[in-house]
Design a protein around this motif. Sequence first.
Motif, PDB file in Angstrom:
ATOM      1  N   ARG A  15      39.452  -1.499 -63.798  1.00  0.00           N
ATOM      2  CA  ARG A  15      40.126  -2.843 -63.582  1.00  0.00           C
ATOM      3  C   ARG A  15      38.590  -3.813 -63.171  1.00  0.00           C
ATOM      4  O   ARG A  15      38.065  -4.725 -63.147  1.00  0.00           O
ATOM      5  N   SER A  16      37.696  -3.123 -62.899  1.00  0.00           N
ATOM      6  CA  SER A  16      36.324  -3.781 -61.836  1.00  0.00           C
ATOM      7  C   SER A  16      35.518  -2.543 -61.943  1.00  0.00           C
ATOM      8  O   SER A  16      35.644  -1.405 -61.770  1.00  0.00           O
ATOM      9  N   ALA A  17      34.134  -2.635 -62.085  1.00  0.00           N
ATOM     10  CA  ALA A  17      33.117  -1.279 -61.855  1.00  0.00           C
ATOM     11  C   ALA A  17      32.102  -2.139 -60.616  1.00  0.00           C
ATOM     12  O   ALA A  17      31.897  -3.450 -60.109  1.00  0.00           O
ATOM     13  N   ILE A  18      31.948  -1.462 -60.011  1.00  0.00           N
ATOM     14  CA  ILE A  18      31.307  -1.422 -58.277  1.00  0.00           C
ATOM     15  C   ILE A  18      29.840  -0.688 -58.605  1.00  0.00           C
ATOM     16  O   ILE A  18      29.744   0.180 -58.657  1.00  0.00           O
ATOM     17  N   ALA A  40      37.881  -8.031 -42.445  1.00  0.00           N
ATOM     18  CA  ALA A  40      38.465  -9.186 -41.871  1.00  0.00           C
ATOM     19  C   ALA A  40      39.152 -10.152 -42.271  1.00  0.00           C
ATOM     20  O   ALA A  40      40.393 -10.693 -42.642  1.00  0.00           O
ATOM     21  N   THR A  41      39.745  -9.168 -43.844  1.00  0.00           N
ATOM     22  CA  THR A  41      40.854  -9.597 -44.859  1.00  0.00           C
ATOM     23  C   THR A  41      41.734  -8.799 -44.684  1.00  0.00           C
ATOM     24  O   THR A  41      43.247  -9.515 -45.906  1.00  0.00           O
ATOM     25  N   GLY A  42      42.278  -8.764 -43.871  1.00  0.00           N
ATOM     26  CA  GLY A  42      43.275  -7.505 -44.011  1.00  0.00           C
ATOM     27  C   GLY A  42      43.715  -6.651 -44.623  1.00  0.00           C
ATOM     28  O   GLY A  42      44.412  -5.721 -45.246  1.00  0.00           O
ATOM     29  N   ARG A  43      42.653  -6.032 -46.005  1.00  0.00           N
ATOM     30  CA  ARG A  43      42.774  -5.160 -46.655  1.00  0.00           C
ATOM     31  C   ARG A  43      42.232  -3.723 -45.857  1.00  0.00           C
ATOM     32  O   ARG A  43      40.702  -4.225 -45.970  1.00  0.00           O
ATOM     33  N   ASP A  44      42.104  -2.715 -47.198  1.00  0.00           N
ATOM     34  CA  ASP A  44      41.837  -1.596 -46.774  1.00  0.00           C
ATOM     35  C   ASP A  44      39.973  -1.324 -47.338  1.00  0.00           C
ATOM     36  O   ASP A  44      40.383  -1.948 -48.757  1.00  0.00           O
ATOM     37  N   PRO A  51      25.123  10.858 -48.699  1.00  0.00           N
ATOM     38  CA  PRO A  51      23.618  11.946 -47.567  1.00  0.00           C
ATOM     39  C   PRO A  51      22.158  11.515 -48.552  1.00  0.00           C
ATOM     40  O   PRO A  51      22.260  11.724 -48.110  1.00  0.00           O
ATOM     41  N   ALA A  52      22.575  11.081 -49.579  1.00  0.00           N
ATOM     42  CA  ALA A  52      20.977  11.422 -50.516  1.00  0.00           C
ATOM     43  C   ALA A  52      20.410  10.157 -50.025  1.00  0.00           C
ATOM     44  O   ALA A  52      18.563  10.316 -49.139  1.00  0.00           O
ATOM     45  N   GLY A  53      20.910   8.906 -49.692  1.00  0.00           N
ATOM     46  CA  GLY A  53      20.614   7.860 -49.330  1.00  0.00           C
ATOM     47  C   GLY A  53      20.916   7.688 -47.780  1.00  0.00           C
ATOM     48  O   GLY A  53      19.919   6.817 -46.619  1.00  0.00           O
ATOM     49  N   ARG A  54      21.090   8.836 -46.590  1.00  0.00           N
ATOM     50  CA  ARG A  54      21.457   8.359 -45.344  1.00  0.00           C
ATOM     51  C   ARG A  54      21.842   7.366 -44.999  1.00  0.00           C
ATOM     52  O   ARG A  54      21.455   6.389 -43.899  1.00  0.00           O
ATOM     53  N   GLN A  55      22.954   7.185 -46.244  1.00  0.00           N
ATOM     54  CA  GLN A  55      23.794   5.521 -45.477  1.00  0.00           C
ATOM     55  C   GLN A  55      25.184   5.642 -45.657  1.00  0.00           C
ATOM     56  O   GLN A  55      25.754   6.792 -46.545  1.00  0.00           O
ATOM     57  N   LEU A  56      25.734   4.635 -45.063  1.00  0.00           N
ATOM     58  CA  LEU A  56      27.053   4.792 -45.271  1.00  0.00           C
ATOM     59  C   LEU A  56      27.404   2.744 -46.189  1.00  0.00           C
ATOM     60  O   LEU A  56      26.764   2.436 -46.255  1.00  0.00           O
ATOM     61  N   HIS A  57      28.049   3.036 -47.372  1.00  0.00           N
ATOM     62  CA  HIS A  57      28.217   1.802 -47.972  1.00  0.00           C
ATOM     63  C   HIS A  57      29.279   1.139 -47.735  1.00  0.00           C
ATOM     64  O   HIS A  57      30.457   2.051 -48.042  1.00  0.00           O
ATOM     65  N   VAL A  58      29.655   0.261 -47.626  1.00  0.00           N
ATOM     66  CA  VAL A  58      30.757  -0.535 -47.091  1.00  0.00           C
ATOM     67  C   VAL A  58      31.727  -1.462 -48.025  1.00  0.00           C
ATOM     68  O   VAL A  58      31.083  -2.108 -48.791  1.00  0.00           O
ATOM     69  N   VAL A  59      32.828  -0.970 -48.954  1.00  0.00           N
ATOM     70  CA  VAL A  59      33.327  -1.469 -50.667  1.00  0.00           C
ATOM     71  C   VAL A  59      34.514  -2.313 -49.945  1.00  0.00           C
ATOM     72  O   VAL A  59      35.211  -1.695 -49.572  1.00  0.00           O
ATOM     73  N   SER A  60      34.655  -3.534 -50.302  1.00  0.00           N
ATOM     74  CA  SER A  60      35.648  -4.694 -49.312  1.00  0.00           C
ATOM     75  C   SER A  60      35.946  -5.330 -50.609  1.00  0.00           C
ATOM     76  O   SER A  60      34.803  -5.712 -51.822  1.00  0.00           O
ATOM     77  N   HIS A  61      36.744  -6.502 -50.549  1.00  0.00           N
ATOM     78  CA  HIS A  61      37.378  -7.716 -50.821  1.00  0.00           C
ATOM     79  C   HIS A  61      36.759  -8.602 -50.739  1.00  0.00           C
ATOM     80  O   HIS A  61      36.452  -8.880 -49.406  1.00  0.00           O
ATOM     81  N   ALA A  62      36.395  -9.540 -51.818  1.00  0.00           N
ATOM     82  CA  ALA A  62      35.745 -10.298 -50.986  1.00  0.00           C
ATOM     83  C   ALA A  62      36.922 -11.634 -50.106  1.00  0.00           C
ATOM     84  O   ALA A  62      36.254 -12.151 -49.294  1.00  0.00           O
ATOM     85  N   SER A  63      37.993 -11.538 -50.147  1.00  0.00           N
ATOM     86  CA  SER A  63      39.132 -11.898 -50.364  1.00  0.00           C
ATOM     87  C   SER A  63      40.683 -11.550 -49.316  1.00  0.00           C
ATOM     88  O   SER A  63      40.350 -10.608 -50.097  1.00  0.00           O
ATOM     89  N   ARG A  64      41.631 -12.355 -48.815  1.00  0.00           N
ATOM     90  CA  ARG A  64      42.901 -12.073 -48.812  1.00  0.00           C
ATOM     91  C   ARG A  64      43.287 -11.537 -50.530  1.00  0.00           C
ATOM     92  O   ARG A  64      44.074 -11.438 -50.193  1.00  0.00           O
ATOM     93  N   ASP A  65      43.223 -12.621 -51.474  1.00  0.00           N
ATOM     94  CA  ASP A  65      43.748 -13.066 -52.434  1.00  0.00           C
ATOM     95  C   ASP A  65      43.695 -11.466 -53.485  1.00  0.00           C
ATOM     96  O   ASP A  65      42.679 -10.793 -53.825  1.00  0.00           O
ATOM     97  N   ALA A  66      45.446 -11.164 -53.833  1.00  0.00           N
ATOM     98  CA  ALA A  66      45.287  -9.855 -54.219  1.00  0.00           C
ATOM     99  C   ALA A  66      44.454  -9.495 -55.459  1.00  0.00           C
ATOM    100  O   ALA A  66      44.400  -8.352 -56.105  1.00  0.00           O
ATOM    101  N   ALA A  68      41.071 -10.661 -56.080  1.00  0.00           N
ATOM    102  CA  ALA A  68      39.981 -10.653 -55.626  1.00  0.00           C
ATOM    103  C   ALA A  68      39.238  -9.500 -55.812  1.00  0.00           C
ATOM    104  O   ALA A  68      40.042  -7.953 -55.511  1.00  0.00           O
ATOM    105  N   THR A  69      38.108  -9.145 -56.340  1.00  0.00           N
ATOM    106  CA  THR A  69      37.333  -7.989 -56.795  1.00  0.00           C
ATOM    107  C   THR A  69      36.711  -7.536 -55.370  1.00  0.00           C
ATOM    108  O   THR A  69      36.451  -8.043 -54.853  1.00  0.00           O
ATOM    109  N   MET A  70      36.337  -6.141 -55.594  1.00  0.00           N
ATOM    110  CA  MET A  70      35.908  -5.232 -54.563  1.00  0.00           C
ATOM    111  C   MET A  70      33.870  -4.983 -55.115  1.00  0.00           C
ATOM    112  O   MET A  70      34.127  -5.341 -56.169  1.00  0.00           O
ATOM    113  N   SER A  71      32.783  -5.493 -54.017  1.00  0.00           N
ATOM    114  CA  SER A  71      32.241  -4.810 -54.345  1.00  0.00           C
ATOM    115  C   SER A  71      31.021  -4.306 -52.597  1.00  0.00           C
ATOM    116  O   SER A  71      31.859  -4.418 -51.689  1.00  0.00           O
ATOM    117  N   VAL A  72      30.035  -4.407 -52.680  1.00  0.00           N
ATOM    118  CA  VAL A  72      29.480  -3.572 -52.441  1.00  0.00           C
ATOM    119  C   VAL A  72      29.250  -5.026 -50.566  1.00  0.00           C
ATOM    120  O   VAL A  72      28.065  -5.617 -51.026  1.00  0.00           O
TER     121      VAL A  72
END
Length: 333
Positions: A15-18, A40-44, A51-66, A68-72
């Motif tokens: 569907r889309s590449a992140i 706050a979009t109400g979506r998971d 672990p290599a970058g010692r980070q957590l990346h949050v990938v979310s939808h841009a809006s509540r619109d079904a 909407a694509t996901m991005s970091v």
Amino acid sequence: CPTLVRPKPTAMRLRSAIALPASVRNAGAGAKLVKARVAATGRDSLIVIDPAGRQLHVVSHASRDAAATMSVSASLDVPGGAPAAVEPMRINKDALHDLVVLAGAQAAPIVYATGPDVVWVVTNTGNMFESNNLPMLLNFAPLLEGASLEIDFNIPVTDRNRDPITGVFTIQPFQMSNIEALTNLGGAITIDGYTQPGASPNTLAIGGNAHPLIEINGSMAGSGPSGPQLYGDGNTIRGLVLTNWVQAPVSGGGGVTHGGGGIDIESSHNFIEGNFLGIDAGGTFAKPNYFGIFSFGGENGNMIGGTTPQARNIISGNQYTNIAMAQAPCSNR
């Protein structure tokens, strides 16, 4: 809940590449995905453990619109070592997950807590045409699409609708339509009556000593509306007294009626805690709604009350029933 039927195998399509950092792509089995409700979009969202970058990346939808694509949407640095595990947990009063992280060089877990993007404060018990009152603020809340909102209270003791004996402030919304006196909550909204100075939640394991001071009374709303109506996911209603909401009469003795709930839940992942429904703020006499809490069903993951003393609701004295679910609920508690 409906019986799950295993679907027939279907071809998967991209569907889309992140785009993720190279450290994730090169981590192999060390990179993991965890599902959490942190937006706050109400979506998971997806939490990418890097672990290599010692980070957590949050990938979310841009809006509540079904569609909407996901991005970091955020990258969180993890101090003291590579992140090994993430557990989504609800630690604070909003309905979103907080993240509890175990890192390699840390003996204690690291907590990343969510918080409101915007805080509005109710300063009077007036109605729509006065500033900084609850009906007006809820009317403007849809303008904050994609942001989380907390509504607090700081009403002065000189307010005209404060009871001088009990100290309770009574808000009486006017009827806006045959089904609405307060604008529907669109999601990611926390209304916290316990922020009113002098109010306090229950602290007793047995019995109760809650002292709510904000009453939302439906006696000026006519028949048909309900109190707070939750039409978007991920709201918290806390520390309110909800009384005198009246169901619409059935025309001609037949047909479908509506309204009359202290709270109307028509969405998922909401928390109803520390409220009084159908009873006065002192817990001594009935001020009935038609329903205490009702839902037409199909929603899931809602929590009425909880496991701590401060989450305990008092739902009593309502006319038809205290809690009504029109359909089989899915994982509601």
